[in-house]
Design a protein around this motif. Structure first.
Motif, PDB file in Angstrom:
ATOM      1  N   MET A  95     -27.581  60.371  -0.529  1.00 32.69           N
ATOM      2  CA  MET A  95     -28.404  59.925  -1.741  1.00 32.69           C
ATOM      3  C   MET A  95     -28.157  58.524  -1.781  1.00 32.69           C
ATOM      4  N   ARG A  96     -29.026  57.887  -2.367  1.00 28.72           N
ATOM      5  CA  ARG A  96     -28.714  56.427  -2.653  1.00 28.72           C
ATOM      6  C   ARG A  96     -29.567  56.322  -4.105  1.00 28.72           C
ATOM      7  N   GLU A  97     -29.179  55.631  -5.146  1.00 29.98           N
ATOM      8  CA  GLU A  97     -29.716  55.315  -6.513  1.00 29.98           C
ATOM      9  C   GLU A  97     -30.775  54.254  -6.245  1.00 29.98           C
ATOM     10  N   ASN A  98     -31.764  54.286  -6.810  1.00 30.85           N
ATOM     11  CA  ASN A  98     -32.698  53.127  -6.847  1.00 30.85           C
ATOM     12  C   ASN A  98     -32.297  52.345  -8.061  1.00 30.85           C
ATOM     13  N   SER A  99     -31.659  51.289  -7.903  1.00 28.85           N
ATOM     14  CA  SER A  99     -31.250  50.398  -9.034  1.00 28.85           C
ATOM     15  C   SER A  99     -32.321  50.171  -9.989  1.00 28.85           C
ATOM     16  N   ALA A 100     -33.636  49.991  -9.563  1.00 26.93           N
ATOM     17  CA  ALA A 100     -34.586  49.383 -10.745  1.00 26.93           C
ATOM     18  C   ALA A 100     -35.071  50.561 -11.387  1.00 26.93           C
ATOM     19  N   THR A 101     -34.699  51.998 -11.152  1.00 28.72           N
ATOM     20  CA  THR A 101     -35.198  53.070 -11.865  1.00 28.72           C
ATOM     21  C   THR A 101     -34.295  54.177 -12.156  1.00 28.72           C
ATOM     22  N   THR A 102     -33.113  54.018 -11.644  1.00 31.96           N
ATOM     23  CA  THR A 102     -31.920  55.077 -11.593  1.00 31.96           C
ATOM     24  C   THR A 102     -32.614  56.656 -10.972  1.00 31.96           C
ATOM     25  N   THR A 103     -33.862  56.420 -10.213  1.00 32.92           N
ATOM     26  CA  THR A 103     -34.352  57.587  -9.572  1.00 32.92           C
ATOM     27  C   THR A 103     -33.469  57.744  -8.390  1.00 32.92           C
ATOM     28  N   PRO A 104     -32.895  58.792  -8.020  1.00 36.53           N
ATOM     29  CA  PRO A 104     -32.336  58.961  -6.656  1.00 36.53           C
ATOM     30  C   PRO A 104     -33.560  58.884  -5.642  1.00 36.53           C
ATOM     31  N   GLN A 105     -32.717  58.537  -4.479  1.00 32.86           N
ATOM     32  CA  GLN A 105     -33.551  58.235  -3.235  1.00 32.86           C
ATOM     33  C   GLN A 105     -32.940  59.130  -2.089  1.00 32.86           C
ATOM     34  N   PHE A 106     -33.656  60.229  -1.806  1.00 34.83           N
ATOM     35  CA  PHE A 106     -33.041  60.997  -0.509  1.00 34.83           C
ATOM     36  C   PHE A 106     -33.727  60.780   0.596  1.00 34.83           C
ATOM     37  N   ASN A 107     -33.532  61.029   1.798  1.00 34.96           N
ATOM     38  CA  ASN A 107     -33.983  60.778   3.104  1.00 34.96           C
ATOM     39  C   ASN A 107     -34.446  62.178   3.764  1.00 34.96           C
ATOM     40  N   ALA A 108     -34.976  63.028   2.884  1.00 37.36           N
ATOM     41  CA  ALA A 108     -35.380  64.023   3.299  1.00 37.36           C
ATOM     42  C   ALA A 108     -37.017  63.980   4.149  1.00 37.36           C
ATOM     43  N   PRO A 109     -36.753  64.479   5.504  1.00 35.98           N
ATOM     44  CA  PRO A 109     -38.225  64.342   6.106  1.00 35.98           C
ATOM     45  C   PRO A 109     -39.358  65.237   5.506  1.00 35.98           C
ATOM     46  N   LEU A 110     -40.441  64.635   5.696  1.00 36.77           N
ATOM     47  CA  LEU A 110     -41.742  65.377   4.895  1.00 36.77           C
ATOM     48  C   LEU A 110     -42.056  66.440   6.074  1.00 36.77           C
ATOM     49  N   PRO A 111     -42.606  67.719   5.346  1.00 33.07           N
ATOM     50  CA  PRO A 111     -42.974  68.676   6.117  1.00 33.07           C
ATOM     51  C   PRO A 111     -44.238  68.379   7.148  1.00 33.07           C
ATOM     52  N   ALA A 112     -44.413  69.036   8.348  1.00 29.13           N
ATOM     53  CA  ALA A 112     -45.480  68.609   9.221  1.00 29.13           C
ATOM     54  C   ALA A 112     -46.643  68.778   8.232  1.00 29.13           C
ATOM     55  N   GLY A 113     -47.580  67.661   8.473  1.00 29.27           N
ATOM     56  CA  GLY A 113     -48.941  67.742   7.878  1.00 29.27           C
ATOM     57  C   GLY A 113     -48.898  66.985   6.553  1.00 29.27           C
ATOM     58  N   ALA A 114     -47.921  66.661   6.047  1.00 29.96           N
ATOM     59  CA  ALA A 114     -47.763  66.109   4.453  1.00 29.96           C
ATOM     60  C   ALA A 114     -48.319  64.640   4.560  1.00 29.96           C
ATOM     61  N   ASP A 115     -48.991  64.165   3.553  1.00 27.22           N
ATOM     62  CA  ASP A 115     -49.472  62.852   3.335  1.00 27.22           C
ATOM     63  C   ASP A 115     -48.536  61.995   2.745  1.00 27.22           C
ATOM     64  N   PRO A 116     -48.134  61.135   3.536  1.00 24.43           N
ATOM     65  CA  PRO A 116     -46.841  60.310   2.922  1.00 24.43           C
ATOM     66  C   PRO A 116     -47.512  59.417   1.897  1.00 24.43           C
ATOM     67  N   THR A 117     -48.681  59.330   1.602  1.00 27.29           N
ATOM     68  CA  THR A 117     -49.194  58.465   0.371  1.00 27.29           C
ATOM     69  C   THR A 117     -49.254  59.449  -0.939  1.00 27.29           C
ATOM     70  N   HIS A 118     -49.065  60.824  -0.716  1.00 25.85           N
ATOM     71  CA  HIS A 118     -49.164  61.599  -1.629  1.00 25.85           C
ATOM     72  C   HIS A 118     -47.944  62.465  -1.905  1.00 25.85           C
ATOM     73  N   VAL A 119     -46.777  61.833  -2.200  1.00 24.37           N
ATOM     74  CA  VAL A 119     -45.584  62.282  -2.373  1.00 24.37           C
ATOM     75  C   VAL A 119     -45.036  62.073  -3.681  1.00 24.37           C
ATOM     76  N   ASP A 120     -44.590  63.075  -4.733  1.00 21.74           N
ATOM     77  CA  ASP A 120     -44.021  62.621  -5.863  1.00 21.74           C
ATOM     78  C   ASP A 120     -42.940  62.353  -5.873  1.00 21.74           C
ATOM     79  N   ASN A 121     -42.175  61.474  -7.139  1.00 22.58           N
ATOM     80  CA  ASN A 121     -40.789  60.992  -6.887  1.00 22.58           C
ATOM     81  C   ASN A 121     -39.952  62.086  -6.973  1.00 22.58           C
ATOM     82  N   TRP A 122     -38.615  62.032  -6.764  1.00 21.57           N
ATOM     83  CA  TRP A 122     -37.529  63.149  -6.939  1.00 21.57           C
ATOM     84  C   TRP A 122     -37.546  63.330  -8.579  1.00 21.57           C
ATOM     85  N   GLU A 123     -37.364  64.333  -8.751  1.00 18.19           N
ATOM     86  CA  GLU A 123     -37.136  64.988 -10.251  1.00 18.19           C
ATOM     87  C   GLU A 123     -35.918  65.856 -10.558  1.00 18.19           C
TER      88      GLU A 123
END
Length: 114
Positions: A1-29
């Motif tokens: 995990m790395r922190e996004n310094s601008a928002t403090t929202t964590p950024q994970f490198n989880a791969p998207l499931p097959a068939g996912a739309d990379p433009t329709h992925v919510d932020n981590w909560e």
């Protein structure tokens, strides 16, 4: 995990499931068991006259290790999303059967042989 310094929202490198739309992925909560995000599929193909008015997608909850949450199907899905609501796969299959039965009846009334 790395922190996004601008928002403090964590950024994970989880791969998207097959068939996912990379433009329709919510932020981590954050939630009680850790972090999650909602992931949406590409839109399902529809006839041209229906496509501008309907958006049918699959939506799931994903955790940082890439796993799709399946241990709480009533609340976390995966779901089929259409008509601005989440529907269980079983409910959508029942709806599809009802629609096919209605289409068959309409064909019979129109004299169309199937």
């Amino acid at each position: 995990m790395r922190e996004n310094s601008a928002t403090t929202t964590p950024q994970f490198n989880a791969p998207l499931p097959a068939g996912a739309d990379p433009t329709h992925v919510d932020n981590w909560e954050r939630f009680d068991r850790g972090f999650y995000r909602l992931v949406w599929s590409e839109p399902m193909p529809l006839p041209e006259r229906l496509a501008p008015h309907h958006d049918i997608r699959v939506v799931c909850t994903q955790v940082p290790d890439g796993t799709v949450v399946t241990d709480d199907p009533a609340n976390e899905g995966p779901f089929v999303y259409f008509c601005d609501q989440d529907h269980t796969p079983g409910g959508v299959r029942a709806l599809a059967q009802a629609l096919l039965a209605a289409a068959d009846l309409a064909d019979r009334w129109a004299g169309v042989q199937r």
